[in-house]
Design an enzyme around this catalytic site. Structure first.
Site, PDB file in Angstrom:
ATOM      1  N   HIS A  62     108.579  30.910 -51.462  1.00 16.24           N
ATOM      2  CA  HIS A  62     107.389  31.222 -52.291  1.00 16.24           C
ATOM      3  C   HIS A  62     107.160  32.723 -52.217  1.00 16.24           C
ATOM      4  CE1 HIS A  62     102.985  30.275 -53.522  1.00 16.24           C
ATOM      5  NE2 HIS A  62     103.234  31.556 -53.729  1.00 16.24           N
ATOM      6  N   HIS A  71     106.061  36.451 -54.529  1.00 18.47           N
ATOM      7  CA  HIS A  71     105.616  37.180 -55.730  1.00 18.47           C
ATOM      8  C   HIS A  71     106.334  38.518 -55.772  1.00 18.47           C
ATOM      9  CE1 HIS A  71     102.270  34.417 -56.597  1.00 18.47           C
ATOM     10  NE2 HIS A  71     102.257  34.264 -55.281  1.00 18.47           N
ATOM     11  N   LYS A  93     105.832  25.520 -61.499  1.00  9.96           N
ATOM     12  CA  LYS A  93     104.662  25.837 -60.691  1.00  9.96           C
ATOM     13  C   LYS A  93     103.381  25.355 -61.353  1.00  9.96           C
ATOM     14  CE  LYS A  93     102.041  27.869 -57.632  1.00  9.96           C
ATOM     15  NZ  LYS A  93     102.178  28.905 -56.629  1.00  9.96           N
ATOM     16  N   HIS A 119      99.936  24.902 -56.280  1.00  5.17           N
ATOM     17  CA  HIS A 119      98.829  25.634 -55.652  1.00  5.17           C
ATOM     18  C   HIS A 119      97.715  24.608 -55.469  1.00  5.17           C
ATOM     19  CE1 HIS A 119      96.348  29.304 -54.794  1.00  5.17           C
ATOM     20  NE2 HIS A 119      95.424  28.362 -54.911  1.00  5.17           N
ATOM     21  N   HIS A 165     101.821  27.013 -49.502  1.00  6.07           N
ATOM     22  CA  HIS A 165     100.884  27.706 -48.609  1.00  6.07           C
ATOM     23  C   HIS A 165      99.809  26.760 -48.047  1.00  6.07           C
ATOM     24  CE1 HIS A 165      98.864  27.963 -52.449  1.00  6.07           C
ATOM     25  NE2 HIS A 165      99.497  29.031 -52.843  1.00  6.07           N
ATOM     26  N   ASP A 188     104.601  33.644 -49.580  1.00 13.10           N
ATOM     27  CA  ASP A 188     103.538  34.015 -50.517  1.00 13.10           C
ATOM     28  C   ASP A 188     103.250  35.511 -50.416  1.00 13.10           C
ATOM     29  OD1 ASP A 188     101.745  33.680 -52.560  1.00 13.10           O
ATOM     30  OD2 ASP A 188     100.168  32.782 -51.339  1.00 13.10           O
TER      31      ASP A 188
END
Ligand code: DOR
Ligand code: ZN
Length: 347
Positions: free
Chosen positions: A14, A16, A100, A137, A175, A248
């Site tokens: 995960h 970004h 996602k 999420h 997460h 994350d």
């Protein structure tokens, strides 16, 4: 006492990476230690179609430093207009590894997310049929629900019913921040796993709020009380293959963090392997670090672990890392776990 540890090269399930100047600056921080990463699609505008994902993958590959060996694993951002056939074709081509789910309004760039799962039912059915993972999420957006309770409420209201409804759908609860999340992932039948971030293994909400508000510890889901962090540590170091690393790591330039309404995200890519070795040593579980960082993730996604290895060494003196990474858009602050780190990746 162990002072040297060689493990299969880890992956980040995960991550970004953003785009443009920030992508160019942060990508080497991940590519240094990790072989692969599941790349989040919450760009502006989001990565919605197979065509968007292919173009984003090409921009990531073009931004890689010379000689880097890193493979981005792409995802699609689920919207209520997503076409099941486009998703299935992207998976069949090997372009994407997951889809996602952002509940609309839950976090950074989630405005185009899903308001009602009933509206994406045909996509989820197709995914269940072809074995494509839904990365979730897991927070409700109901304004009545306290921000510290949003993960537990999501499990009760959304995730548990979804598992009953579509038990064949592979799920990654991303997460995980609560003991409730750990319990659900541990006990639910079927193909389900939970990722755990670097920062949630190290900080509690006290780090965020005691002695002044510390925006670089603000992320979503927000860090919880220590009882929950302890449950995450126990899960991560348990050897249970349902739990693995998803950092994350979420860069925002300082100007967007240190402000009256700061963005959510901790930028941990640079220090993650050091932090993990620290945590696993504290938990007397260094022998389980490889499972968490390098083996359980590929198994959940039906992939082979990496053949290459990395070596971590424990130094007598604390290891230092840059406080910030400079990007063309401004500096990004590197996560500071608040304790001296002695482990470093040396090969
Ligand atoms: O802290 C977070 N940052 N949580 C998210 O869900 C999104 C991410 C981001 O994109 O900045
Ligand atoms: Zn994220």
């Amino acid at each position: 006492m162990t002072t040297r540890l060689t493990i299969r090269r880890p992956d980040d399930w995960h991550l970004h990476l953003r785009d443009g100047a920030v992508l160019r600056a942060v990508l080497p921080e991940t590519a240094r230690d990790f072989a692969r990463a599941i790349v989040m699609p919450n760009l502006v505008p989001p990565v919605v179609t197979a065509k968007d994902a292919a173009a984003y993958r090409d921009r990531i590959v073009a931004a890689l430093p010379e000689g880097a060996e890193f493979t981005p694993m792409m995802t699609l951002y689920l919207t209520e207009a997503t076409d099941p056939a486009d998703v299935a074709a992207a998976f069949a081509d090997g372009l994407i590894h997951a889809v996602k789910l952002y509940p609309a309004g839950a976090t950074t760039n989630s405005a185009s997310g899903v308001r009602d799962l009933a509206n994406v039912r045909p996509v989820l059915e197709k995914m269940a049929q072809i074995g494509l993972t839904l990365c979730i999420h897991g927070e409700v957006t109901d304004p009545e629900v306290d921000i510290f309770d949003r993960e537990a409420a999501f499990i009760d209201r959304v995730l548990a019913p979804l598992r009953n409804d579509l038990p064949e759908l592979p799920v990654t609860l991303e997460h995980v921040t609560t003991a409730d999340g750990v319990a659900f992932v541990s006990e639910a039948p079927g193909r389900i796993a939970g990722t755990i971030t670097t920062h949630h293994l190290m900080i509690t909400r006290n780090h965020l709020l005691v002695g002044g508000i510390r925006p670089h510890y603000y992320c979503l889901p927000v860090a919880k009380r220590s009882r929950h962090r302890d449950a995450l540590r126990a899960a991560a170091t348990s050897g249970n293959p349902r739990f693995f690393l998803g950092t994350d790591s979420a860069p925002h330039v300082d100007a967007l963090k240190e402000t009256a309404c700061g963005c959510a995200g901790c930028f941990t890519a640079t220090v993650t392997m050091s932090c993990l070795a620290h945590v696993f040593e504290e938990e007397d579980a260094l022998d389980r670090l490889e499972g968490f960082a390098s083996l359980h993730g590929p198994a959940h996604y039906g992939l082979e672990p990496n053949d290459a290895t990395i070596t971590l060494e424990k130094r007598a003196d604390p290891v230092t890392y840059p406080a910030k990474i400079e990007t063309g858009d401004g500096p990004v602050t590197v996560f500071d776990p608040g304790v001296p780190l002695h482990w470093e990746v040396t090969a």
